[in-house]
Scaffold this active site. Structure first.
Site, PDB file in Angstrom:
ATOM      1  N   GLY A   1     -27.699  15.623 -37.015  1.00  0.00           N
ATOM      2  CA  GLY A   1     -28.109  14.475 -36.444  1.00  0.00           C
ATOM      3  C   GLY A   1     -29.333  13.984 -36.464  1.00  0.00           C
TER       4      GLY A   1
ATOM      5  N   PRO B   1     -27.275  18.977 -41.409  1.00  0.00           N
ATOM      6  CG  PRO B   1     -28.850  18.934 -42.775  1.00  0.00           C
ATOM      7  CD  PRO B   1     -28.209  19.836 -42.212  1.00  0.00           C
ATOM      8  N   GLY B   2     -26.194  15.681 -41.898  1.00  0.00           N
ATOM      9  CA  GLY B   2     -24.967  14.923 -42.849  1.00  0.00           C
ATOM     10  C   GLY B   2     -25.816  13.485 -43.425  1.00  0.00           C
ATOM     11  NE  ARG B   3     -27.333   7.890 -39.928  1.00  0.00           N
ATOM     12  CZ  ARG B   3     -27.429   6.715 -40.417  1.00  0.00           C
ATOM     13  NH1 ARG B   3     -26.571   6.300 -41.294  1.00  0.00           N
ATOM     14  NH2 ARG B   3     -28.550   5.778 -40.137  1.00  0.00           N
TER      15      ARG B   3
ATOM     16  NE  ARG C   1     -23.242   4.598 -39.619  1.00  0.00           N
ATOM     17  CZ  ARG C   1     -24.448   4.675 -39.267  1.00  0.00           C
ATOM     18  NH1 ARG C   1     -25.067   3.477 -39.814  1.00  0.00           N
ATOM     19  NH2 ARG C   1     -24.818   5.156 -38.187  1.00  0.00           N
TER      20      ARG C   1
ATOM     21  CE1 TYR D   1     -19.508   5.549 -34.811  1.00  0.00           C
ATOM     22  CE2 TYR D   1     -20.787   5.267 -36.872  1.00  0.00           C
ATOM     23  CZ  TYR D   1     -19.812   6.030 -36.105  1.00  0.00           C
ATOM     24  OH  TYR D   1     -19.025   7.066 -36.743  1.00  0.00           O
TER      25      TYR D   1
ATOM     26  CB  CYS E   1      -8.764 -12.162 -40.480  1.00  0.00           C
ATOM     27  SG  CYS E   1      -8.505 -13.139 -41.972  1.00  0.00           S
TER      28      CYS E   1
ATOM     29  CE1 TYR F   1     -19.957  10.878 -40.878  1.00  0.00           C
ATOM     30  CE2 TYR F   1     -22.385  10.524 -40.892  1.00  0.00           C
ATOM     31  CZ  TYR F   1     -21.396  11.191 -40.905  1.00  0.00           C
ATOM     32  OH  TYR F   1     -21.377  12.552 -40.387  1.00  0.00           O
TER      33      TYR F   1
END
Ligand code: ASP
Ligand code: MG
Length: 858
Positions: A704, A741-743, A779, A783, A810, A839
């Protein structure tokens, strides 16, 4: 000869960033000198160096956890760094204060307690240290300040509540002839904000952010001609710029409007500072030390515009609702009195109120002092009167401005989005300055943005509204610039890659490597596993592995991707952390030999044979949600992840019964966290939980790590994360620390490219359409995430007004960015959406049967 009128006092308050380095003090000196040259007298009231109050506030907890010495060292180091830059000797100038900090810290360690009084004394040292250094800086700039210990001038009020009395008190604001006399010979006075003296002589604080309030007290006591609040933004805005860059600068406000904005969550002014200035009739100005040439926001009794007008939109999260229902209240004289007496008895302060015949609903402002015990007490106290329900996680969205009743009709279009989402409370303030709706926390930001877009963004510049945040921030040469992103250097190559139709993700492998190496460089970590759900592109995985990171996988597909990409992968490099997965997935992971995280009791109690003889890590729900949006918070009572702390004993018993060994504990509380101490806190919770687990040697503090959403947003400092983890490691040396960690390693490395299809002007808004939208990047819709968007073809051209950037899907939610300052933009231009390496492609869909963006590396 008649005595000439005494020269007027100007009181100026400088916040933490404005005093954070010697060169900032040169700006202060210049501002003061201009006032002195104009024949005015100047009092400077200032805060502690940015970040120091937080460090001091955390000191007692660190001392109690046995890490006091290191935490005190961090405070000193910050001042040594300042002093070194100023050519001063911190250890000589601040010897007395350093010594006091050491003694108090050690005292807390021995005695195991830290009273509110002691905490106040410790925190006051932040302001006093900055003052001691500040005097020297002003002298070096050729000024001759008189030093005033603020505690000798401000006496705190009586306050019955022990914690409030010491930490969050007030002081008198009547004109103070004695002080005026004492300073009559001075031209320039330097004093501290935030601190005052108790009747007993001890030190008292005026609440976090209280330096503004100190300045207002001083202005009132000196009957100053003006109160200037100098901070790092040029005044108040019509919205929080982190919500929308279309937030407009507010040029003039009445005290009442400024009070509403400050109280409703604007962070620029402390709400308590306006009252003393208003009562004494002292004009206020809010200005920026980073842009001293800008006029700022002027706050007076008569701002010179009396047409009803909406001036600001705010959103406050973490609000609670207390819903009280019962037949007993109908036509009962005194029901409300009884109810509110209950709130008073429990020390709970009410914000908004709405009543009907059988229901009274009130909202409670977020308050760290309002813990579960106090809420339980409130519930018990009210129980004899009515049925009580407490709703957590609400957000209050407020519209502010004079005469709000007469403009409510304008809100209708923006409130349409509530057709299928509940509004939980509506309140129209008795002073006609504020209209508030309380909604679910996850809807708050979207509603506020929408209202701002519809009602304020496009208002013409004039006496009330100045430029937008984006317009003010971009030309700001004085603003500390982050290093230019990689895509400005590789612009040519990106323009060549941009497809004619659709979209393309491009990943910069150099950036991936650099970020992954930075994570690998967190010295206190034993292992880091890249959460590959963020981006599973094979070349990205290669760069990550080359930097020394392992892989955190959440599905058999991800494990397969790793094994296909790397023929020589060792099972030890893979950490499998599934959630609600099928039994067969655990069997496969055990057979492969990956590290395995279990995040519920079911697998252990229902399939014990699978884990016979295996080493496992248990995922804990630390009950402390964090993150930039509801959907990325992965802890707390509402999250589906992890084992609650109070069920850990059952989990251990189940593991024992299955013949599995619990060798680690894991928690991940959410993503987008930019507070460096977060992982230490998580680790501390895990370390406490590990007491009952003799075999645990690994604490996985989760991931995170936040990536800033805009060039001005705070960035996470990995060195600070390391320092914090080092404190944890020192207190609990028996554990290895892991993170996942990812992002962080990939977000900034990726951009999404698409060409402009059409431009449309409608209802005052410029829409710029792109060849791809939420089918490639969900995203923003999912989010409310903000991604920087630039016209790559016309990079660097001046802005030609605000625009909404949309895709071809649409859905109204197919909005990639609203209120963006963009240049004149034409069909065929290449637009770049930044920080989409995480992501992005992995969450793409074929919705509308449109192919999402492809992927390439550079
Ligand atoms: N230094 C104090 C704080 O950070 C007071 C202030 O900055 O206004 O809360
Ligand atoms: Mg402040």
């Amino acid at each position: 000869m008649p005595a000439s009128a005494p020269r007027p006092w100007i009181v100026m308050k400088f916040g933490g960033t404005s005093v954070a380095a010697p060169d900032r003090w040169r700006v202060i000196a210049d501002i003061a000198r201009a006032r002195l040259d104009a024949g005015e007298r100047v009092m400077i009231v200032h805060s502690a160096i940015a970040g120091v109050s937080n460090l001091l506030e955390a000191l007692p907890a660190a001392a109690l956890a046995g890490a006091g010495e290191a935490a005190a060292e961090a405070v000193k180091a910050r001042h040594r760094e300042f002093a070194a830059a100023a050519g001063l000797d911190a250890d000589a100038l601040l010897a007395g204060i350093f010594d006091l900090i050491d003694r108090r810290t050690a005292g807390i360690g021995y005695s195991g307690e830290a009273s509110a009084r002691l905490r106040a004394e410790l925190m006051a040292q932040g302001e006093l240290m900055a003052s001691t250094l500040g005097v020297e800086c002003l002298k070096a700039a050729g000024l001759d300040p008189v030093f005033l210990d603020a505690r000798d001038a401000l006496t705190a009020l009586n306050n019955a509540d022990e914690a409030r009395a010491w930490l969050d008190n007030g002081a008198g604001e009547d004109a103070d002839p004695a002080l005026q006399k004492r300073l009559s010979g001075a031209d320039l006075v330097l004093t501290q904000g935030f601190i005052a003296r108790h009747a007993t002589g001890a030190t008292v604080l005026l609440g976090r952010g209280g330096s503004d309030t100190s300045a207002a007290y001083f202005a009132a006591r000196l009957q100053a001609a003006r109160l200037e609040i100098w901070t790092d933004v040029p005044g108040l805005f019509s919205a929080d710029p982190r919500l929308t860059e279309g937030a407009r600068h507010l040029r003039a406000l009445s005290y009442e409007e400024a009070q509403e904005i400050a109280t409703m969550g604007g962070k620029v002014l402390h709400p308590r500072c306006i009252g003393p200035a208003r009562r004494a009739g002292i004009p206020m100005e809010v200005r920026s030390t980073l842009r001293p040439e800008l006029a700022g926001t002027r706050i007076t009794g008569a701002p010179g515009d009396d047409a009803p007008r909406l001036k600001a939109v705010s959103v406050k999260t973490g609000v609670r609702l207390v819903v009280m229902e019962g037949a007993g209240m109908w036509r009962q004289a005194g029901f409300l009195a009884d109810v509110f007496a209950g709130f008073k008895a429990c020390g709970v302060s009410v914000d908004l109120v709405s009543t009907s015949e059988t229901n009274v609903t009130v909202s409670l402002d977020p308050d760290p002092g309002l813990d579960q015990a106090r809420l339980d007490r409130l519930r018990e106290t009210l129980a004899p009167l009515c049925r009580v329900k407490i709703i957590e996680d609400a957000a209050a969205v407020s519209l502010l401005g004079y005469g709000i009743r007469r403009i409510l009709h304008q809100l209708a279009p923006a409130l349409e989005m509530f057709q299928d989402k509940p509004i939980r409370l509506v309140s129209q303030a008795a002073n006609d300055l504020n209209f508030t709706v309380v909604v679910d926390e996850s809807e708050g930001a979207a509603l506020a943005k929408r209202l701002h877009e519809e009602l304020i963004s496009t208002a013409p510049e004039g006496a009330v509204f100045g430029q937008s945040w984006a317009e003010l921030a971009r030309p700001g040469a004085a603003r500390p610039a982050r290093a230019a992103p990689w895509w400005t250097d590789k612009r040519g190559a990106l323009l060549d890659l941009a497809p004619q139709t659709g979209g393309l993700y491009v990943y910069d492998l150099e950036t991936v490597s650099a970020r992954a190496r930075a994570v690998a460089g967190i010295k206190t970590l034993s292992r880091a596993f890249y959460a590959m759900k963020a981006n599973a592109h094979r070349d990205v995985l290669r760069a990550i592995r080359a930097a020394g990171l392992g892989f955190e996988c959440v599905s058999p597909g991800e494990i397969a991707r790793v094994r296909e990409t790397f023929a020589d992968i060792r099972p030890d490099e893979v950490l499998f952390t599934p959630n609600f997965a099928h039994r067969s997935e655990y069997e496969a992971a055990v057979a492969f030999g990956a590290h395995l995280t279990i995040d519920g009791l079911h697998p252990l109690t229902h399939w014990p044979d699978v884990f016979q003889g295996a080493d496992v890590i248990l995922r804990v729900n630390p009950d402390r949600p964090r993150g930039h949006h509801q959907h990325v918070k992965t802890a707390g009572p509402k999250a589906k992840f992890g084992i609650p702390l109070d069920a850990l004993n059952d989990a251990r018993a189940a593991a024992d019964a299955a013949g599995a060994r619990v060798i680690g504990l894991h928690a991940h509380a959410g993503s987008g966290v930019t507070d460096a101490d977060h992982w230490r806190e998580i680790g501390a919770i895990l370390a406490r939980a590990a007491r009952n687990f003799p075999d645990v040697r690994i604490l996985n503090c989760g991931g995170g790590l936040g990536v800033p959403e805009s060039p001005d947003a705070p960035a996470l400092d990995l060195l600070r994360v390391d320092e914090e983890l080092a404190l944890l490691k020192k207190a609990h040396p028996r554990f290895e620390l892991w993170m996942e960690p990812g992002r962080y390693p990939v977000a900034e490395a990726g951009v999404l490219l698409a060409r402009v299809t059409q431009v449309k002007h409608a209802f005052g808004t410029r829409f710029i359409g792109l060849g791809t939208g939420m089918n490639s990047l969900i995203r923003p819709a999912l989010y409310g995430a903000r991604h920087e968007i630039v016209n790559l073809t016309r990079l660097g051209e001046p802005g030609a007004g605000m625009a909404s950037v949309v895709g071809p899907i649409c859905e109204s939610a197919d909005l990639l960015g609203a209120d963006r300052l963009l240049p004149e933009t034409h069909e065929g231009d290449v637009m770049l959406i930044a920080e989409t390496g995480a992501y992005g492609a992995v969450m793409a869909s074929r919705y509308n049967l449109r192919e999402p963006a492809g992927e390439a590396v550079i």
